[in-house]
Scaffold this active site. Structure first.
Site, PDB file in Angstrom:
ATOM      1  N   GLY A 195       3.072   5.891  -3.068  1.00 45.88           N
ATOM      2  CA  GLY A 195       4.560   6.710  -3.214  1.00 45.88           C
ATOM      3  C   GLY A 195       4.787   6.953  -4.751  1.00 45.88           C
ATOM      4  O   GLY A 195       4.758   7.853  -5.342  1.00 45.88           O
ATOM      5  N   ALA A 211       0.703  -1.122  -0.091  1.00 45.36           N
ATOM      6  CA  ALA A 211      -0.369   0.089  -0.230  1.00 45.36           C
ATOM      7  C   ALA A 211       0.850   1.248   0.130  1.00 45.36           C
ATOM      8  O   ALA A 211       0.417   2.380  -0.606  1.00 45.36           O
ATOM      9  CB  ALA A 211      -0.828  -0.096   1.198  1.00 45.36           C
ATOM     10  N   ASP A 212       1.457   1.581   0.900  1.00 48.88           N
ATOM     11  CA  ASP A 212       2.921   2.282   0.635  1.00 48.88           C
ATOM     12  C   ASP A 212       3.922   2.206  -0.431  1.00 48.88           C
ATOM     13  O   ASP A 212       3.693   3.414  -0.783  1.00 48.88           O
ATOM     14  CB  ASP A 212       3.873   2.045   2.078  1.00 48.88           C
ATOM     15  CG  ASP A 212       3.509   2.166   3.146  1.00 48.88           C
ATOM     16  OD1 ASP A 212       2.519   3.143   3.368  1.00 48.88           O
ATOM     17  OD2 ASP A 212       3.600   1.924   4.159  1.00 48.88           O
ATOM     18  N   ILE A 213       4.193   1.494  -1.351  1.00 49.13           N
ATOM     19  CA  ILE A 213       4.794   1.388  -2.236  1.00 49.13           C
ATOM     20  C   ILE A 213       3.584   2.438  -3.437  1.00 49.13           C
ATOM     21  O   ILE A 213       3.780   3.049  -4.144  1.00 49.13           O
ATOM     22  CB  ILE A 213       5.067  -0.077  -2.658  1.00 49.13           C
ATOM     23  CG1 ILE A 213       6.215  -0.668  -1.915  1.00 49.13           C
ATOM     24  CG2 ILE A 213       5.586  -0.063  -4.089  1.00 49.13           C
ATOM     25  CD1 ILE A 213       6.824  -1.583  -1.958  1.00 49.13           C
TER      26      ILE A 213
END
Length: 391
Positions: free
Chosen positions: A170, A165-167
């Site tokens: 980003g 999810a962070d990737i």
């Protein structure tokens, strides 16, 4: 000259998603000034202790940045940030929307003062709606978006092994910033960009969501095996495992004949089509597995390559830094981190228009004095700020 040389990014960031976006901008040549809390800094510095004095997360997402330690709640610290923003091309932020507004660092305030500025904000779920005030991190977003329910084996579910999810957030934030900079180059206008972790991962969940919507069935869990194609997944060998990816009837026939040595299996009515093979997956695996049990993984992979059947080794993560393909293509380099150095991959996209060289991961506040000097602060000014614990 890298394409973002001369672009200044000021980032009020922590954790993974926004730091990853700005690390990607730094890879392209942007000057990224990371604003951190004095004393503790970005809490991701302490997630683990595997890279010198910082965590593996922090080392990965902060290559090539400058770290400035400032107390944003102190008027003197706020003034420094205002001076940085006045020189910036891009400001990125994943403070909570309320905290950003209290500090006067929300997009609306910054754009009113600097109309040509690109401001990129990332939040958990976005303002409004029943989740507007809820905090979230990567694994929680994976659960809400259905990825945890999709991942696992049988009745067991699992979070994805990386911060997907962070990737997702980003990567999509970086792309939006690049688009906004191109637009500003044409029109002179800045942009306000808002992204949520929930919507970033939900975008990546389209295929299984469309499958569930169209069939009325949740995709089933089969571990590392594909839910709708077979044989498609890892099969144990004598000394490891090989991951098959048999996607059509031609590959299936070649697997049965040239690799397994059982051409009649390709015509078995139980396994004639992809749908047949998926419906009878346990029977299919039982027919294939004896042919793999006594074969070395490298030998099986060579036979699969010769038969033009897609496959790969199933490797442990500890093997990645010595992967033969990455090593042969010289993709690894060494990056300094606080207290040591670590192996780091070069950016995955090569260009004939610019080159990339490894830059260090910053120590907490390592660049505070140089940046303040660049802003015009004297040695006495800096000493006063330090005495008052502003920096």
């Amino acid at each position: 000259m890298r394409p973002l040389e001369g672009v200044l990014v000021v980032s009020l960031e922590q954790a993974v998603a926004v730091p990853y976006a700005t690390r990607l901008l730094a890879d392209l040549g942007a000057r990224v000034i990371k604003v951190e809390r004095p004393g503790t800094g970005d809490f991701a510095r302490q997630y683990d202790a595997s890279c010198g004095e910082v965590s593996s997360y922090f080392a990965w997402t902060n290559v090539g940045k400058e770290s400035v330690a400032l107390d944003l709640k102190d008027p003197a610290g706020a003034r420094v940030v205002a001076e940085l923003v006045a020189r910036a091309d891009v400001v990125t932020c994943n403070l909570s929307p309320g905290a950003a507004r209290r500090l006067g660092l929300d997009a609306d305030t910054l754009r009113a003062e600097h109309p040509s500025l690109v401001v990129a904000e990332l939040s958990s779920y976005g303002e409004g709606g029943p989740y507007g005030d809820r905090k979230a991190f990567d694994a929680l977003i994976q659960s809400e978006a259905g990825l945890v329910a999709l991942t696992g084996d049988g009745d067991s579910v699992a979070r994805a092994g990386i911060s997907v999810a962070d990737i997702a957030g980003g990567v999509q934030l970086q792309a939006a910033v690049l688009a906004a900079l191109v637009r500003r180059g044409r029109t002179g206008e800045g942009a306000t960009l808002r992204l949520t972790l929930m919507e970033a991962l939900a975008e990546w969940m389209h295929q299984p969501a469309l499958y569930a919507h169209g069939t009325g069935r949740e995709p089933s869990r089969h571990g590392a095996h594909h839910p709708t194609i077979a044989p498609y997944g890892p099969f144990p060998c004598r000394d490891g495992a090989v991951h098959l990816a048999v996607q059509n009837d031609g590959q299936w026939r070649r697997l049965c004949g040239a690799v397994v040595g059982r051409p009649e299996l390709a015509e078995d009515p139980r396994f004639r089509t992809v749908a047949d093979r998926v419906a009878r997956r346990p029977e299919l695996h039982a027919e294939l597995q004896p042919s793999f049990d006594t074969v070395a993984a490298d030998d099986l992979l060579a036979r699969l390559d010769a038969a033009d059947v897609p496959a790969a080794r199933t490797r442990g993560i500890g093997e990645l830094t010595a992967h033969p393909q990455l090593t042969a293509r010289d993709r690894w380099t060494t990056v300094p981190v606080p207290g040591g150095e670590v192996p780091m991959l070069r950016p995955p996209v090569d260009s004939d228009g610019w080159t990339w060289s490894a830059a260090a991961v910053p120590g907490l506040g390592e660049h505070t004095e140089p940046v303040l000097t660049w802003l015009g602060y004297t040695a006495a000014d800096i000493a006063d700020l330090r005495t008052r614990s502003v920096i």
